[in-house]
Design a protein around this motif. Structure first.
Motif, PDB file in Angstrom:
ATOM      1  N   ASP A 606       0.623  -1.168  -0.010  1.00  0.00           N
ATOM      2  CA  ASP A 606      -0.103  -0.127   0.072  1.00  0.00           C
ATOM      3  C   ASP A 606       1.016   1.288  -0.131  1.00  0.00           C
ATOM      4  O   ASP A 606       1.817   1.399   0.927  1.00  0.00           O
ATOM      5  N   CYS A 607       0.713   2.190  -0.943  1.00  0.00           N
ATOM      6  CA  CYS A 607       1.478   3.314  -1.104  1.00  0.00           C
ATOM      7  C   CYS A 607       1.273   4.386  -0.019  1.00  0.00           C
ATOM      8  O   CYS A 607       2.103   5.151   0.132  1.00  0.00           O
ATOM      9  N   ARG A 608       0.551   4.228   0.967  1.00  0.00           N
ATOM     10  CA  ARG A 608       0.214   4.946   2.151  1.00  0.00           C
ATOM     11  C   ARG A 608       1.321   4.608   3.072  1.00  0.00           C
ATOM     12  O   ARG A 608       1.778   5.824   3.799  1.00  0.00           O
ATOM     13  N   GLY A 616       0.509   6.066 -11.508  1.00  0.00           N
ATOM     14  CA  GLY A 616       0.262   7.116 -12.448  1.00  0.00           C
ATOM     15  C   GLY A 616      -0.619   8.154 -11.992  1.00  0.00           C
ATOM     16  O   GLY A 616      -0.790   9.303 -12.599  1.00  0.00           O
ATOM     17  N   VAL A 617      -1.578   7.786 -11.166  1.00  0.00           N
ATOM     18  CA  VAL A 617      -2.725   8.766 -10.437  1.00  0.00           C
ATOM     19  C   VAL A 617      -2.216  10.110 -10.140  1.00  0.00           C
ATOM     20  O   VAL A 617      -2.742  11.157 -10.587  1.00  0.00           O
ATOM     21  N   CYS A 618      -1.306  10.069  -9.145  1.00  0.00           N
ATOM     22  CA  CYS A 618      -0.932  11.417  -8.785  1.00  0.00           C
ATOM     23  C   CYS A 618      -0.366  12.297  -9.554  1.00  0.00           C
ATOM     24  O   CYS A 618      -0.807  13.582  -9.741  1.00  0.00           O
ATOM     25  N   GLU A 624      -2.459  14.028  -4.530  1.00  0.00           N
ATOM     26  CA  GLU A 624      -1.497  13.524  -3.577  1.00  0.00           C
ATOM     27  C   GLU A 624      -2.164  12.701  -2.583  1.00  0.00           C
ATOM     28  O   GLU A 624      -3.452  13.226  -2.313  1.00  0.00           O
ATOM     29  N   ILE A 625      -1.504  11.853  -2.031  1.00  0.00           N
ATOM     30  CA  ILE A 625      -2.151  11.179  -0.707  1.00  0.00           C
ATOM     31  C   ILE A 625      -1.974  12.207   0.431  1.00  0.00           C
ATOM     32  O   ILE A 625      -1.464  13.072   0.826  1.00  0.00           O
ATOM     33  N   GLN A 626      -3.291  12.066   1.047  1.00  0.00           N
ATOM     34  CA  GLN A 626      -3.695  13.071   2.295  1.00  0.00           C
ATOM     35  C   GLN A 626      -4.108  12.225   3.283  1.00  0.00           C
ATOM     36  O   GLN A 626      -5.178  12.009   3.341  1.00  0.00           O
TER      37      GLN A 626
HETATM   38  S1  SF4 Z   1       0.712   7.494  -7.932  1.00  0.00           S
HETATM   39 FE1  SF4 Z   1      -0.369   8.271  -5.962  1.00  0.00          FE
HETATM   40  S2  SF4 Z   1      -1.799   6.653  -5.504  1.00  0.00           S
HETATM   41 FE2  SF4 Z   1      -0.373   5.929  -7.275  1.00  0.00          FE
HETATM   42  S3  SF4 Z   1       1.300   4.572  -6.117  1.00  0.00           S
HETATM   43 FE3  SF4 Z   1       1.932   6.811  -6.161  1.00  0.00          FE
HETATM   44  S4  SF4 Z   1       1.289   7.802  -4.339  1.00  0.00           S
HETATM   45 FE4  SF4 Z   1       0.144   5.872  -4.706  1.00  0.00          FE
END
Ligand code: SF4
Length: 640
Positions: A606-608, A616-618, A624-626
């Motif tokens: 888990d990237c948290r 790719g999402v961020c 960004e993760i909050q």
């Molecule tokens: S881009 Fe954002 S959601 Fe995707 S792995 Fe990296 S930190 Fe996690």
């Protein structure tokens, strides 16, 4: 021009239908605004019965946000049951809103929130009853813009012909942005008519207008290309991500249902998104990244929501609520605050590994100790590696042991059947796990009245997940495996009676699979099913697999594709998928690699809590993760 209420015509027929109260409106916190003072008017639809639709958070949030704005009006409409539909047709009563009973066709926008694809036929019923042409191409200047949202809108291609537009992702900001575009266009005297309005929406890149994209096909039936057909329309449509949930503390005034509904509690979404990376989970993939509400906002929302609604139960919602970085403090703070009152707390989704008994004890302090639900999803360790559900059987046994020691007698386990690479023994492993759970409970308590309920759903590969390329398991295999599991449990004298098994047959999953990964040609099947009487396909008593297969055969006659082609066929990496032009932010190459990792039984973290692994999402979405912890505490408040 004032628009007349249809209620004087509806009221006399209500004694003739089931649950007439669901059509009456006037719920606590519902609103009726002046029609003539509004510049932009939304009809918000949840395409299922009132009892399912009313609690829907998405609709409630948009209803409140839109009605808060001056000059904007929003009302709600739900699917009517077939008994009322027949009377409405006979007496020419149009699809109406439950707030002021205004005809849906009089609004500027009909916004439909699709949590599941099985609501598609209900959309057609509503359009037809409203007097809005089913096909977008047949609509005129005075018809509402029919707009889809919700998770299913991440591949709206099967209903593309029936939609004017679709939006991907969080609705709060985009609903207001669309409202502004409509307001401006109307104030300018509607230049260029409906077409120009849709162009203005499409040009932004944040609203998908299917008619501005052409789809071409290869001779073998695969898609060749999806391309915009008007200058200025971007090639890809972006999803929307609200980046500070504390700024959007909705619902503030939750609707209190008049009739019985599936949830009767005040729900607060404690975070949005999930980066656990379960490969079957579309919701987790398309709502990335994780964005938490702070503990103080959660506390304020609970306080306000309870005062405004009078509900006695609070649900802390999210895709995996125990993962909130301050869930322990949230639970303790709320349990302290409402101790001695009738208010109870619930945590709908609980992961085995994030769960701890302190938390469960906080939630049950009010005295209610109902069953605990855990979702291992896969019966065998191997299967859980494939789907990236990183929980071991020992984790589960440890957790349930503590739960039984703390007074719980009932545990519910949720699994899926038909997962990619699944073999018979993966499903039979569910029985072994359930037996170990019972034995753990007996050992922990010295009692025999320990129960475990196993609930099993059919797996459906979804767009924008690593399993979007996978072959769906055929329903005969799913049914055979489930029967074998049932027989294994029945045969077991020692544990069988302590284990309850709930499952559905595999056929509805195949139709859901068709609608999930279908392209525009599937629209013909949906229309044929609807014309043949298809309604409420999410309800087993209304669903007819025979109708769907017969209509698919007819609608696809002469095409190189059929029902199996859409469902049980594996796709390769280069195939253009119907939703490739709709951007959930996930990098296609990363998704493909994750699919290969699934087959190799390789897990991702888990990237948290670990470094970003570049899904790719961020970077794509500028997000960004909050997460917390914020270190704040909930203050005790005086309780109503
Ligand atoms: S881009 Fe954002 S959601 Fe995707 S792995 Fe990296 S930190 Fe996690």
């Amino acid at each position: 021009m004032p628009v007349e209420s249809i209620f004087p015509r509806l009221e006399p027929v209500l004694p003739r239908v089931q649950k007439p109260i669901q059509y009456v409106g006037g719920e606590l916190n519902s609103q009726i605004k002046d029609w003539d003072e509004a510049e932009v008017r939304w009809a918000l639809m949840y395409p299922d019965a009132y009892e399912v639709g009313l609690p829907n958070q998405g609709v409630q949030i948009l209803y409140e946000i839109l009605n808060e704005r001056e000059g904007v009006l929003a009302e709600r409409t739900y699917s009517v049951w077939p008994d009322l539909e027949a009377i409405m047709r006979e007496q020419r009563i149009p699809q109406f809103t439950v707030d002021a009973h205004r005809p849906v066709a009089a609004f500027d926008v009909l916004g439909v929130s699709f949590s599941t694809e099985l609501g598609y036929t209900n959309l057609l019923t509503a359009l037809d009853l409203a007097g809005i042409p089913l096909e977008a191409a047949d609509r005129g200047e005075d018809h509402p813009i029919v707009l889809a949202g919700g998770h299913a809108a991440f591949n709206p291609e099967p209903i593309a012909d029936f939609l004017d537009a679709a939006v991907l992702g969080d609705g709060e900001e985009i609903a207001l942005a669309i409202t502004e575009v409509i307001r401006e266009w109307k104030a300018e005297g509607r230049p260029g008519g409906r077409d120009e309005l849709l162009m203005r929406l499409a040009r932004s890149g944040g609203v998908y207008v299917p008619k501005f994209f052409d789809v071409t096909y290869l001779p073998d039936g695969r898609i060749q290309r999806v391309a915009p057909n008007r200058p200025g329309v971007p090639w890809r449509v972006d999803k929307h991500t609200v980046m500070d949930l504390d700024q959007w503390p909705y619902p503030k005034k939750p609707l209190v249902p008049l009739a019985e509904t599936v949830h009767e509690r005040f729900s607060v979404e404690i975070f949005r998104g999930c980066t656990r990376g379960c490969r079957f989970c579309q919701a987790g993939m398309i709502t990335r990244p994780v964005r938490e509400r702070s503990i103080t906002t959660i506390g304020d929302m609970v306080d306000t929501g309870l005062k405004e609604s009078g509900f006695q139960e609070v649900g802390l919602l999210s895709l995996s609520s125990a993962d909130h970085s301050e869930i322990g403090d949230v639970a303790k703070g709320l349990a302290d605050r409402y101790e001695g009152t009738n208010t109870s707390l619930s945590l709908p989704s609980t992961r085995v590994d994030a769960f701890n008994i302190t938390l469960a004890n906080e939630f049950s302090r009010g005295g209610r100790r109902s069953g605990l639900t855990f979702a291992p999803e896969g019966g065998s360790e191997r299967m859980r590696k494939v789907i990236n559900k990183m929980v071991t059987e020992d984790d589960l046994i440890r957790t349930v042991t503590t739960a039984y020691e703390n007074g719980w007698r009932q545990v519910k386990l949720y699994f899926m059947c038909g997962l990619p690479t699944e073999e018979d023994e993966d499903v039979l492993a569910i029985a072994d796990m359930a037996k170990r759970v019972i034995q753990a409970g007996r050992d922990a308590t010295g009692r025999r009245d320990i129960r475990c309920t196993v609930s099993i759903g059919g797996f459906v590969p979804k767009p924008h997940t690593p399993f979007q390329w996978a072959a769906q398991c055929d329903h005969e295999t799913v049914d055979r495996r489930l029967r074998a599991l049932r027989d294994a449990l029945r045969r077991d004298k020692e544990y069988g009676r302590s284990i309850g098994l709930r499952y559905h047959d595999g056929q509805p999953s195949i139709v859901e699979g068709l609608l999930s990964r279908g392209d525009r040609r599937v629209g013909r099947i949906i229309r044929a099913v609807w014309e043949d009487g298809g309604r409420f396909d999410g309800w087993s008593e209304h669903f007819s697999y025979e109708r769907w297969t017969a209509c698919a055969d007819k609608a696809l006659a002469g095409e190189p594709v059929d029902l199996d082609w859409y469902t049980v066929r594996e796709r390769d990496e280069v195939e253009v998928l119907p939703w490739d032009h709709l951007d959930a932010g996930l990098d296609r190459e990363w998704l493909w690699q994750d699919w290969q990792d699934a087959v190799d039984e390789t897990e991702v973290e888990d990237c948290r809590w670990t470094p970003c692994y570049d899904c790719g999402v961020c970077p794509t979405m500028g997000t960004e993760i909050q997460i917390g912890p914020t270190g704040r505490k909930l203050l005790p408040l005086s309780v109503v």
